[in-house]
Design a protein around this motif. Structure first.
Motif, PDB file in Angstrom:
ATOM      1  N   GLY A 176      38.396  39.200  53.678  1.00 26.04           N
ATOM      2  CA  GLY A 176      38.469  38.255  52.573  1.00 26.04           C
ATOM      3  C   GLY A 176      37.992  38.838  51.263  1.00 26.04           C
ATOM      4  N   ALA A 177      36.943  39.631  51.308  1.00 22.28           N
ATOM      5  CA  ALA A 177      36.422  40.236  50.080  1.00 22.28           C
ATOM      6  C   ALA A 177      37.415  41.226  49.477  1.00 22.28           C
ATOM      7  N   GLN A 178      38.206  41.856  50.318  1.00 21.93           N
ATOM      8  CA  GLN A 178      39.210  42.792  49.815  1.00 21.93           C
ATOM      9  C   GLN A 178      40.315  42.082  49.035  1.00 21.93           C
ATOM     10  N   TYR A 179      40.628  40.854  49.452  1.00 21.74           N
ATOM     11  CA  TYR A 179      41.769  40.154  48.879  1.00 21.74           C
ATOM     12  C   TYR A 179      41.406  38.872  48.138  1.00 21.74           C
ATOM     13  N   GLY A 180      40.099  38.579  47.984  1.00 23.58           N
ATOM     14  CA  GLY A 180      39.691  37.381  47.272  1.00 23.58           C
ATOM     15  C   GLY A 180      40.054  36.108  48.003  1.00 23.58           C
ATOM     16  N   LEU A 181      39.785  36.064  49.298  1.00 25.79           N
ATOM     17  CA  LEU A 181      40.217  34.956  50.140  1.00 25.79           C
ATOM     18  C   LEU A 181      39.042  34.131  50.637  1.00 25.79           C
ATOM     19  N   ALA A 182      39.313  32.883  50.940  1.00 24.66           N
ATOM     20  CA  ALA A 182      38.311  32.021  51.546  1.00 24.66           C
ATOM     21  C   ALA A 182      38.278  32.260  53.048  1.00 24.66           C
ATOM     22  N   ARG A 183      37.131  32.021  53.633  1.00 22.91           N
ATOM     23  CA  ARG A 183      36.963  32.107  55.078  1.00 22.91           C
ATOM     24  C   ARG A 183      37.719  30.964  55.728  1.00 22.91           C
ATOM     25  N   ALA A 184      38.594  31.265  56.677  1.00 13.52           N
ATOM     26  CA  ALA A 184      39.389  30.238  57.340  1.00 13.52           C
ATOM     27  C   ALA A 184      38.513  29.374  58.235  1.00 13.52           C
ATOM     28  N   SER A 185      38.855  28.091  58.339  1.00  8.15           N
ATOM     29  CA  SER A 185      38.225  27.224  59.320  1.00  8.15           C
ATOM     30  C   SER A 185      38.760  27.589  60.696  1.00  8.15           C
ATOM     31  N   VAL A 186      37.884  27.658  61.679  1.00  6.09           N
ATOM     32  CA  VAL A 186      38.316  28.089  63.004  1.00  6.09           C
ATOM     33  C   VAL A 186      38.370  26.940  64.005  1.00  6.09           C
ATOM     34  N   GLY A 187      38.167  25.724  63.517  1.00  9.90           N
ATOM     35  CA  GLY A 187      38.338  24.555  64.374  1.00  9.90           C
ATOM     36  C   GLY A 187      37.431  24.600  65.586  1.00  9.90           C
TER      37      GLY A 187
END
Length: 253
Positions: A176-187
């Motif tokens: 995520g840090a490489q691409y500026g992404l949020a951490r996905a919810s894993v349900g």
């Protein structure tokens, strides 16, 4: 309890437009117990060891909970092996695994090394529009593992996390840090909260008033390099190179 749902090996090699000319991404479940050796599962094939194989990427694991997410998104079942994974697991937050974390499955001991970076071969395999971009943005990459101890494993085995490095950098944190992404919810894979492996924001992801401060890629890289230097973990060649590059950018900045 985390469980191994399916063990998948190459079913057939397919011609591919990539530089290797063939792909071993067509993995399908096999019955019985399967031997695990330094280069992965017995009788499996790595067509492109430079990018999707070798000792540091010997085994690829994907969570059923993430497959369920994609089944809903794509409107079709994501069967074990469809993403090219060797291991389909349930009840384990694979993306929340810490780099260097170790899993005991059957008599085999495996170690998490890095996230999967999707490629155009994967896109051609799925046949979905803009698939590589969609898979990247979801930050549900699954994890590559190296083999620490040879053994055998089979569907129905428990997956026990037997070692958890203290540096705390997870597969999803790094990707995520490489691409500026949020951490996905894993349900269902994890309880709520960062300590339990629940949703966590990463650099560039959405942040509210109560959102915790997150580490930059450079900070994550330095934590990994420090852990590697201290002997806490052994970074893969690719992760070590990427970490050094990120840490060097921080020094220059």
């Amino acid at each position: 309890m985390a469980e191994l749902l399916a063990v998948c090996r190459v079913y057939v090699l397919h011609p591919d437009a990539g530089p290797v000319g063939v792909t071993a991404i067509d993995k399908r479940p096999v019955e019985g117990r399967v031997k695990v050796r330094p280069y992965g599962l017995y009788a499996d094939v790595q067509a492109d060891r430079a990018n999707h194989g070798g000792l540091d990427q010997a085994v690829y694991a994907y969570a059923q909970e993430d497959a369920d997410h994609w089944s809903a998104e794509l409107g079709r079942e994501v069967t074990p092996g469809l993403f090219g994974e060797n291991l389909r697991v349930s009840g384990l937050d694979v993306n929340g695994a810490v780099i260097g974390e170790r899993w005991q499955i059957g008599s085999a001991l495996l170690e998490v090394t890095q996230p999967r970076t999707p490629c155009q071969t994967f896109g051609r395999r799925l046949g979905e529009q803009r698939w590589v971009r969609r898979f990247t943005q979801a930050n549900r990459t699954g994890a590559y593992l190296r083999v620490i101890e040879n053994g055998d494993l089979g569907a129905g085995d428990t997956v026990d996390v037997v070692h958890h490095p203290l540096h705390g950098v997870t597969v999803a944190d790094w990707f995520g840090a490489q691409y500026g992404l949020a951490r996905a919810s894993v349900g269902a894979a994890a309880a709520s909260g960062p300590a339990a492996g629940g949703p966590v924001a990463v650099a560039g992801g959405p942040a509210g008033a109560d959102a915790p401060e997150v580490d930059t890629l450079e900070e994550l890289a330095q934590r990994l390099l420090n852990a590697h230097a201290a002997g806490e973990i052994r970074l893969s060649v690719d992760m070590h190179r990427r970490s050094e590059q990120a840490a060097a950018r921080a020094v220059v900045d």
